[in-house]
Design a protein around this motif. Sequence first.
Motif, mmCIF file in Angstrom:
data_model
loop_
_atom_site.group_PDB
_atom_site.id
_atom_site.type_symbol
_atom_site.label_atom_id
_atom_site.label_comp_id
_atom_site.label_asym_id
_atom_site.label_seq_id
_atom_site.Cartn_x
_atom_site.Cartn_y
_atom_site.Cartn_z
ATOM 1 N N ALA A 7 0.837 -1.197 0.000
ATOM 2 C CA ALA A 7 0.000 0.000 0.000
ATOM 3 C C ALA A 7 0.868 1.241 0.000
ATOM 4 C CB ALA A 7 -0.921 0.014 1.215
ATOM 5 N N TYR A 67 -12.234 1.193 8.855
ATOM 6 C CA TYR A 67 -11.035 1.863 8.369
ATOM 7 C C TYR A 67 -9.826 0.984 8.653
ATOM 8 C CZ TYR A 67 -9.859 2.839 13.234
ATOM 9 O OH TYR A 67 -9.553 2.694 14.565
ATOM 10 N N ARG A 69 -5.223 1.397 8.946
ATOM 11 C CA ARG A 69 -4.064 2.289 8.909
ATOM 12 C C ARG A 69 -2.884 1.610 8.235
ATOM 13 N NH1 ARG A 69 0.643 3.127 11.665
ATOM 14 N NH2 ARG A 69 0.171 1.469 13.157
ATOM 15 N N ARG A 73 -1.157 6.909 7.118
ATOM 16 C CA ARG A 73 -2.290 7.066 6.208
ATOM 17 C C ARG A 73 -3.433 6.168 6.663
ATOM 18 N NH1 ARG A 73 -0.906 7.155 0.029
ATOM 19 N NH2 ARG A 73 -0.550 9.326 0.634
ATOM 20 N N TYR A 75 -7.178 4.464 5.518
ATOM 21 C CA TYR A 75 -8.067 4.115 4.411
ATOM 22 C C TYR A 75 -9.449 3.867 5.007
ATOM 23 C CZ TYR A 75 -3.999 3.615 1.390
ATOM 24 O OH TYR A 75 -2.867 3.861 0.663
ATOM 25 N N VAL A 145 -9.475 6.590 -3.667
ATOM 26 C CA VAL A 145 -8.379 5.756 -4.160
ATOM 27 C C VAL A 145 -8.788 5.196 -5.518
ATOM 28 C CG1 VAL A 145 -6.990 3.692 -3.766
ATOM 29 C CG2 VAL A 145 -7.610 5.168 -1.845
ATOM 30 N N GLU A 150 -3.186 0.149 -5.343
ATOM 31 C CA GLU A 150 -3.354 0.755 -4.021
ATOM 32 C C GLU A 150 -4.705 0.381 -3.419
ATOM 33 O OE1 GLU A 150 -3.289 5.089 -1.725
ATOM 34 O OE2 GLU A 150 -3.219 5.019 -3.918
ATOM 35 N N LYS A 151 -5.742 0.292 -4.259
ATOM 36 C CA LYS A 151 -7.074 -0.046 -3.770
ATOM 37 C C LYS A 151 -7.101 -1.456 -3.199
ATOM 38 C CE LYS A 151 -11.932 0.301 -5.167
ATOM 39 N NZ LYS A 151 -12.852 0.580 -6.303
ATOM 40 N N ALA A 154 -5.248 -1.400 0.026
ATOM 41 C CA ALA A 154 -6.038 -0.721 1.053
ATOM 42 C C ALA A 154 -7.127 -1.636 1.597
ATOM 43 C CB ALA A 154 -6.661 0.546 0.475
ATOM 44 N N ARG A 185 -8.794 7.844 1.009
ATOM 45 C CA ARG A 185 -7.455 7.939 1.594
ATOM 46 C C ARG A 185 -7.358 9.241 2.381
ATOM 47 N NH1 ARG A 185 -4.844 7.962 -2.921
ATOM 48 N NH2 ARG A 185 -4.742 10.234 -3.109
ATOM 49 N N ASP A 187 -4.533 11.211 4.880
ATOM 50 C CA ASP A 187 -3.210 11.239 5.500
ATOM 51 C C ASP A 187 -3.298 11.756 6.934
ATOM 52 O OD1 ASP A 187 -2.074 10.297 3.197
ATOM 53 O OD2 ASP A 187 -1.396 12.249 2.486
#
Length: 244
Positions: A7, A67, A69, A73, A75, A145, A150-151, A154, A185, A187
């Motif tokens: 990720a 969610y 982490r 970051r 998600y 995202v 990355e998705k 995540a 996403r 941060d």
Amino acid sequence: MQTTPSATAATSPESAAYTPTDRTIPTRSRERASYDRETVHAILDEAYVCHLGFVRDGAPVVLPTLYGRVGDRLYVHGSTGSRPLRMADAAASQGQDQGQEQKQDPGLQVCLTVTHVDGLVLARSAFHHSINYRSVVVHGTAHPVTDPEEKRAALDALVDHVVPGRAADSRPANAKELAATAVLRLDLDEVSAKARTGGPNDDAEDMDLPYWSGVVPLRRTHGDLIPSADLAPGIEAPDYLSAL
């Protein structure tokens, strides 16, 4: 929490603490606030549900959601039809339609919170009743995202946040499921933790009153496993569940 190396993690300075801002400094009980990275991460990693706040049509909206982490970051999980995800997508589309110089996704302004209640604090006076708690508040801009790699990473982080090790021990999402699932996403930049511990703060003149005072501790526990009614014979519970 087991993070997912693939990720994309937010880059952050090698600092043990987040920088306080006007939005992360409490107006009351400032001595209870902390910006320590390990403290913030520990509170986030222990909870299952966050509350995501944003403004829709001029009115505040707060939604509970899952969610995970990865580094600095977060998600946040949602469906493609959920309000914050649709608003974030709309903001991204609007930004792309405003010309090359403003093509970057503007994102969605949000406030995300996580809270643990650790004890009920009973004082001799009604005024001084309280709770012992640990909380984190995150301010920032959430972005949808869109990168497939990355998705997927995540979503693995979201699953492993609930039960570490589960992402590798389940069928990955297929193309149809990925298309129906949206991820935001966020941060960890403007963030603070706050906690209360200890007993009641009774007034000196109340000490002789005939009322019990103290703390009722609260603890999260996991019950006995309940196998699915249609679970095939011979499939045993995985070892990682014993660590819960």
